[in-house]
Design a protein around this motif. Structure first.
Motif, PDB file in Angstrom:
ATOM      1  N   ILE A 171       0.848  -1.209   0.000  1.00  4.20           N
ATOM      2  CA  ILE A 171       0.000   0.000   0.000  1.00  4.20           C
ATOM      3  C   ILE A 171       0.878   1.252   0.000  1.00  4.20           C
ATOM      4  CG2 ILE A 171      -1.637   1.358   1.369  1.00  4.20           C
ATOM      5  CD1 ILE A 171      -2.810  -1.318   2.344  1.00  4.20           C
ATOM      6  N   MET A 172       1.917   1.250   0.860  1.00  4.39           N
ATOM      7  CA  MET A 172       2.751   2.441   0.958  1.00  4.39           C
ATOM      8  C   MET A 172       3.573   2.650  -0.317  1.00  4.39           C
ATOM      9  SD  MET A 172       3.767   2.314   4.977  1.00  4.39           S
ATOM     10  CE  MET A 172       5.156   3.378   4.835  1.00  4.39           C
ATOM     11  N   PHE A 213       0.318   2.487  -3.697  1.00  8.50           N
ATOM     12  CA  PHE A 213      -0.841   3.372  -3.586  1.00  8.50           C
ATOM     13  C   PHE A 213      -0.422   4.748  -3.076  1.00  8.50           C
ATOM     14  CE2 PHE A 213      -4.365  -0.087  -3.118  1.00  8.50           C
ATOM     15  CZ  PHE A 213      -4.207  -0.384  -4.446  1.00  8.50           C
ATOM     16  N   MET A 214       0.485   4.769  -2.093  1.00  7.67           N
ATOM     17  CA  MET A 214       0.909   6.059  -1.537  1.00  7.67           C
ATOM     18  C   MET A 214       2.162   6.593  -2.243  1.00  7.67           C
ATOM     19  SD  MET A 214       0.211   5.252   2.496  1.00  7.67           S
ATOM     20  CE  MET A 214      -0.221   6.845   3.177  1.00  7.67           C
ATOM     21  N   HIS A 215       2.592   5.903  -3.305  1.00  4.43           N
ATOM     22  CA  HIS A 215       3.663   6.386  -4.188  1.00  4.43           C
ATOM     23  C   HIS A 215       5.017   6.533  -3.529  1.00  4.43           C
ATOM     24  CE1 HIS A 215       0.117   8.298  -6.441  1.00  4.43           C
ATOM     25  NE2 HIS A 215       0.471   7.203  -7.051  1.00  4.43           N
ATOM     26  N   LEU A 216       5.229   5.855  -2.397  1.00  6.03           N
ATOM     27  CA  LEU A 216       6.524   6.048  -1.738  1.00  6.03           C
ATOM     28  C   LEU A 216       7.679   5.582  -2.615  1.00  6.03           C
ATOM     29  CD1 LEU A 216       6.337   5.402   2.100  1.00  6.03           C
ATOM     30  CD2 LEU A 216       6.827   7.495   0.862  1.00  6.03           C
TER      31      LEU A 216
END
Lengths: 302, 96
Positions: B56-57, B60-63
């Motif tokens: 997710i990180m 989705f969160m573009h890290l």
């Protein structure tokens, strides 16, 4: 002057060294960075709650079996919906970055519906648990901390989903309004001769040719309406009239694009960070509260 | 620039991430149904939760597309907090 420019260049170079992002820390906008900082503080809160839950569980010795009390299939479906809404949010962010406003709006709406579905299912889940006899300070399984930690942690998470749904609603409304502004700008109203009616244009009303020229204050292409200033009624008096009553005497210059594409993409991206974080927290809530079985079972007396 | 590099990939990465998140979720429920030793089960569940969090990180969160230091300023404080809490509260809980 040259000295000032050199000082500025030195400062910028130093800032670039420190932050690795030129003059903006970490190469991101302040809005996005502040959202990350907020999420970090929120992660601390959830981390504290989950560690406290773990400590209470360990020190309690006995613990009820969540797999028998909750319907894991139902909670699995809630998890499924939250993951789907996170994926639709990611698509909305990507679409906004590419400038595909229609797709961004549609996927924002899907994300919002996913959040609402999750909240509805959580209400069902809580109702089920409360009907089984669980209260904030007591429950039939004899371990009060079991229901207390459940209500506090899933409630705190549900509160975040609720805030997220409100947040996404505002972002969606803003996106819709911007789309209407953009449509109005791209396809302005026109009078019978095809002259553009923009704010600032000088117009006459066709059925009142004796009246002096009026100035257009605002246009609403979606309703075919024009707002004109009426100075004889007062300094700020305005009337809304249908566009077909209007004859343009003098066109106004084409106004600049009313919407900021970058701000739009970033607004959705920052909202997306919050939404993904809520999904991220649920990963741990789901695992720790529902899936990890107790070492020693506590059972209801019936 | 970061953003231009990021804008190159298409929508497929989100579908792939979504698919694996669902697969891991199903695996999490499945692993509780087969009778594993409790320690192994907990290790598996926590490992899969961390894997989901990482997916997710990162995507989705573009890290993955930000500077590495951004992932560090987010992950390190949380790791320190959890270790500190476990060191203080966890020991207390085990002493019961």
């Amino acid at each position: 002057m040259a000295e000032a420019v050199r000082t500025l260049e030195r400062t910028e170079a130093r800032a670039a060294d420190v932050w690795a992002g030129g003059v903006s820390p970490f190469g991101m906008s302040w809005g996005k960075f502040m959202m990350w900082i907020f999420l970090l503080s929120d992660a601390f809160t959830f981390g504290g709650l989950l560690v406290a839950y773990g400590a209470v569980r360990m020190s309690s010795g006995v613990w009820p079996n969540a797999a028998e009390i909750f319907r894991i299939g139902f909670v699995g479906a809630m998890t499924f919906i939250l993951i789907c809404s996170s994926a639709t949010m990611a698509v909305a962010v990507h679409a906004a970055r590419r400038g595909d406003r229609g797709l961004a709006e549609a996927f924002l709406l899907l994300t919002l519906l996913g959040g609402l579905a999750f909240l509805g299912m959580q209400a069902v889940e809580w109702t089920h648990f409360i009907r089984e006899g669980a209260r904030l300070s007591s429950n039939p399984w004899g371990v009060p901390a079991f229901s207390a930690s459940f209500f506090i942690i899933t409630g705190f998470h549900g509160g975040h989903v609720t805030s997220g749904v409100l947040y996404l609603s505002f972002v969606l409304l803003k996106t819709r309004r911007e789309r209407q502004m953009l449509e109005a700008w791209e396809r302005p109203l026109r009078d019978r001769e095809g002259r553009r009616i923009h704010p600032g244009a000088r117009v006459r009303l066709l059925h009142l040719p004796q009246r002096p020229e009026l100035s257009v204050e605002q246009t609403y292409p979606q309703w075919g309406k024009v707002v004109v200033l009426v100075p004889e009624k007062g300094p700020n008096a305005a009337d809304m009239v249908p566009a077909e009553w209007v004859e343009v005497v003098e066109e106004a210059p084409i106004p600049p694009n009313p919407v900021d594409q970058r701000a739009h993409a970033e607004r959705i991206e920052i909202a997306g960070l919050y939404w993904h974080f809520v999904d991220l927290v649920w990963v741990f809530v789901f695992t720790l509260m529902y899936l990890i079985p107790p070492a020693i079972l506590a059972t209801a007396p019936h | 620039m970061q953003e231009e590099r990021h804008a190159e990939h298409g929508y497929a990465i989100y579908a792939i991430t979504w698919f694996w998140l669902l697969v891991i979720t199903v695996a999490e429920i499945w692993i509780t149904l087969i009778h594993l030793p409790r320690t192994l089960l907990i290790a598996g569940l926590v490992g899969m939760a961390l894997l989901k969090a990482a997916l997710i990180m990162a995507y989705f969160m573009h890290l993955r597309y930000e500077r590495p230091v951004v992932a560090a300023i987010f992950s390190l404080p949380i790791a320190v907090l959890l270790l500190a809490l476990f060191a203080v509260v966890g020991m207390d809980a085990l002493a019961f």
